[in-house]
Design an enzyme around this catalytic site. Sequence first.
Site, PDB file in Angstrom:
ATOM      1  N   CYS A   8       0.859  -1.189   0.000  1.00 60.98           N
ATOM      2  CA  CYS A   8       0.000   0.000   0.000  1.00 60.98           C
ATOM      3  C   CYS A   8       0.891   1.233   0.000  1.00 60.98           C
ATOM      4  CB  CYS A   8      -0.998  -0.022   1.157  1.00 60.98           C
ATOM      5  SG  CYS A   8      -0.280   0.107   2.803  1.00 60.98           S
ATOM      6  N   ASN A  11       2.165   1.662   4.343  1.00 57.11           N
ATOM      7  CA  ASN A  11       2.473   0.406   5.066  1.00 57.11           C
ATOM      8  C   ASN A  11       2.180   0.529   6.567  1.00 57.11           C
ATOM      9  OD1 ASN A  11       5.345  -1.777   5.709  1.00 57.11           O
ATOM     10  ND2 ASN A  11       3.278  -2.359   5.186  1.00 57.11           N
ATOM     11  N   CYS A  13      -1.587   1.078   7.388  1.00 54.23           N
ATOM     12  CA  CYS A  13      -3.025   0.783   7.520  1.00 54.23           C
ATOM     13  C   CYS A  13      -3.422  -0.503   6.791  1.00 54.23           C
ATOM     14  CB  CYS A  13      -3.870   1.937   6.986  1.00 54.23           C
ATOM     15  SG  CYS A  13      -3.627   3.505   7.842  1.00 54.23           S
ATOM     16  N   ARG A  14      -3.479  -0.445   5.441  1.00 53.87           N
ATOM     17  CA  ARG A  14      -4.065  -1.550   4.691  1.00 53.87           C
ATOM     18  C   ARG A  14      -3.154  -2.758   4.514  1.00 53.87           C
ATOM     19  NH1 ARG A  14      -5.364   2.020  -0.345  1.00 53.87           N
ATOM     20  NH2 ARG A  14      -3.409   2.872   0.459  1.00 53.87           N
ATOM     21  N   SER A  15      -1.916  -2.539   4.040  1.00 55.77           N
ATOM     22  CA  SER A  15      -1.080  -3.724   3.756  1.00 55.77           C
ATOM     23  C   SER A  15      -0.640  -4.467   5.013  1.00 55.77           C
ATOM     24  CB  SER A  15       0.101  -3.401   2.832  1.00 55.77           C
ATOM     25  OG  SER A  15       0.999  -2.494   3.413  1.00 55.77           O
ATOM     26  N   ASP A 124      -8.627   4.072   1.305  1.00 55.20           N
ATOM     27  CA  ASP A 124      -7.566   4.253   2.294  1.00 55.20           C
ATOM     28  C   ASP A 124      -8.147   4.764   3.612  1.00 55.20           C
ATOM     29  OD1 ASP A 124      -5.308   4.790   3.718  1.00 55.20           O
ATOM     30  OD2 ASP A 124      -4.203   5.548   1.979  1.00 55.20           O
TER      31      ASP A 124
HETATM   32  P1  4NP Z   1      -1.907   2.984   3.955  1.00 58.12           P
HETATM   33  O1  4NP Z   1      -2.485   4.390   4.431  1.00 58.12           O
HETATM   34  O2  4NP Z   1      -1.332   3.193   2.574  1.00 58.12           O
HETATM   35  O3  4NP Z   1      -3.093   2.067   3.926  1.00 58.12           O
HETATM   36  O4  4NP Z   1      -0.867   2.596   4.979  1.00 58.12           O
HETATM   37  C1  4NP Z   1      -1.725   5.576   4.452  1.00 58.12           C
HETATM   38  C2  4NP Z   1      -0.927   5.848   5.532  1.00 58.12           C
HETATM   39  C3  4NP Z   1      -0.214   7.038   5.576  1.00 58.12           C
HETATM   40  C4  4NP Z   1      -0.318   7.947   4.525  1.00 58.12           C
HETATM   41  C5  4NP Z   1      -1.108   7.664   3.439  1.00 58.12           C
HETATM   42  C6  4NP Z   1      -1.807   6.470   3.405  1.00 58.12           C
HETATM   43  N1  4NP Z   1       0.379   9.190   4.576  1.00 58.12           N
HETATM   44  O5  4NP Z   1       0.222  10.007   3.656  1.00 58.12           O
HETATM   45  O6  4NP Z   1       1.129   9.425   5.544  1.00 58.12           O
END
Ligand code: 4NP
Length: 156
Positions: A8, A11, A13-15, A124
């Site tokens: 994702c 790294n 939240c989702r992955s 997300d």
């Molecule tokens: P993820 O979510 O891709 O599911 O881990 C996010 C976590 C942090 C950010 C964006 C998406 N960020 O912009 O910091």
Amino acid sequence: MVRVLFVCLGNICRSPMAEAIFRDFVEREQLEKKIQVDSCGTGDWHLGESPHSGTREILEQQGISCDGMESRLLTADDYERFDYMVAMDQNNYNSLTESNNQEKAAIVKLMEFVEDIEEEDIPDPYYTGDFDQTYRLVSEGCHGLLQFLKEKHHLD
Ligand code: 4NP
């Protein structure tokens, strides 16, 4: 051994949620000697951090461990080390295919493994705040992915 990498953006939240859920499924089916699981992000904002509190809370409610998991960045080696690189959304998928210079790893999206999909991308939760939705979609995707791998690689 079949090696699966969930990918994702951050790294956190989702992955990592997909990694923890998929590993739980793999262990329940006693396939841990046949399927290896990891996750990473395409962005470097949260390197070394534990999963997001929203991801940790929903996994804890479900009795699934994410102990010791830390955010890491996608590397060039990952394209050689993994058989499947599983993107959470189209943005992650595009990032993976843009930097790809070999043909070993299959680059796919998690929701491809769900029939009658309501979403092609996993929204997300870092922005939506809806970790329940993420859990539901990621679980469905992981279930479909495991069925696919078992059939394709004769893992039973
Ligand atoms: P993820 O979510 O891709 O599911 O881990 C996010 C976590 C942090 C950010 C964006 C998406 N960020 O912009 O910091």
